[in-house]
Design an enzyme around this catalytic site. Sequence first.
Site, short mmCIF file in Angstrom:
data_model
loop_
_atom_site.label_atom_id
_atom_site.label_comp_id
_atom_site.label_asym_id
_atom_site.label_seq_id
_atom_site.Cartn_x
_atom_site.Cartn_y
_atom_site.Cartn_z
CG ASP A 199 -19.43 -2.89 0.30
OD1 ASP A 199 -19.59 -2.17 -1.05
OD2 ASP A 199 -18.76 -2.99 1.39
CG ASP A 232 -12.13 -4.35 1.48
OD1 ASP A 232 -12.59 -3.03 2.41
OD2 ASP A 232 -12.96 -5.56 1.71
CB CYS A 279 10.56 5.41 -4.00
SG CYS A 279 8.82 4.78 -4.86
CB CYS A 333 6.55 4.43 -6.92
SG CYS A 333 6.32 6.02 -7.16
CB CYS A 338 9.12 8.42 -5.93
SG CYS A 338 7.85 8.28 -5.20
CG HIS A 367 4.60 6.36 -2.59
ND1 HIS A 367 6.08 6.02 -3.40
CD2 HIS A 367 5.12 5.91 -1.78
CE1 HIS A 367 6.74 5.83 -1.76
NE2 HIS A 367 6.11 5.71 -0.55
ZN ZN Z 1 6.59 5.90 -4.69
#
Ligand code: ZN
Length: 406
Positions: A93, A254, A364, A366, A369, A391
């Site tokens: 954009d 977005d 968590c 992820c 983490c 995260h």
């Molecule tokens: Zn995390």
Amino acid sequence: MKFYFPDSQDLVSPTYDFINDEYSPYRVRQRDDVYAHQAVTPIPYDGILVSKAVVDGSMKGAGKYSAPQRERFYRLGVRNFFRLPDTCSTIGDCGAFNYIDEERPPYEVDEVLDFYGRCGFDAGISIDHIIFGYIPEESDDEPEAAWINRQQISLELAEDFINATKTTGARFQPVGAAQGWGPHSYAHSVQQLQKMGYRRIALGGMVPLKSHEILACLRAIDDVRHPDIELHLLGINRVDSMEQFASHGVTSFDSTSAFRQAFMDDRNNYHTATDSYTAIRVPQVDGNPALKRLILSGSISQSQAITAERACLRALREFDREETPREEVLSALETYESLVLGPKKKSYLGHYERTLSDAPWRTCPCALCKKHGIEIAIFRGSERNKRRGFHNLTVLEAKMRSLSFT
Ligand SMILES: [Zn+2]
């Protein structure tokens, strides 16, 4: 529902040394640093949105790219520059927020067409001009002349844009930008864009709107929208309303908010599926302007500040290894906070207590983490803060996946 992450050149260095707070001497920023889609799996977004204004940096405060980065972007194209996997799509954009104060958008259709085409975007949004104002359906207020003018400018540029994509045989999907100041004016824009031949339409200027106002606009758009038209919400992240938005033809959006809250929000810095936590502020003595002033003015001594800072980091790490009780960590934080904040500012200690008791990074899933533990919950420098932002994107991705879109 697809989520695009707007690029602002946010990368982290995988070899950053958290204990000594320094970069590896062998780090080559452009070669070694990684984007969110390289730092975590699954990739926390379906694609990225890149603004011409952010790449070009011609407007005040918009530049996020250095001159060599900009050159590499144009030379490599968007996919190679970002090292994007095939599963990620790209949308370009103009970055209308960067020229809101101008009378007209500073770009010509052919240069924007060139930007999208040359850099290999999958989709490109027509040049638009944001309208700041909202008049609800039932109001008798009249729109300002400038708003009507901005809508007209956006529609004229959209028409030139789609015509130019046809003449030049552009290989990206043209996306029409709709601007408005209320349900009917948005519906009018969508109707016009459809007539021009757009099959995908981005709704701009809705960031300040409440979710029920966005819904009111979407309902009005429903009256004119062909069923095969896909809508994109620019800058909107309302997970709670996404299923409803989807029922009105929204297929993508977005937003940077989940990422930016990691270091911009006063309290909601670390997100979980059901909650959010305050990150623990341990500012770097030499990187904190307020603290530097206090040291220079002689109000506090530098060594006192450094001792307090180190005590906090040590206590936090020991806490994470279950070697130090929470009360001791809080008391170290209190000592440092009183140095940094001075008497007038409010304390975060109550929020820290909750963050430490729940220690959400421990559960968590992820990668960040798992790897960094409590470091990710410390509000300090961009390497920690951006990782916490990444995260947060993984949490958003999981939330999106748990929704059902019919
Ligand atoms: Zn995390």
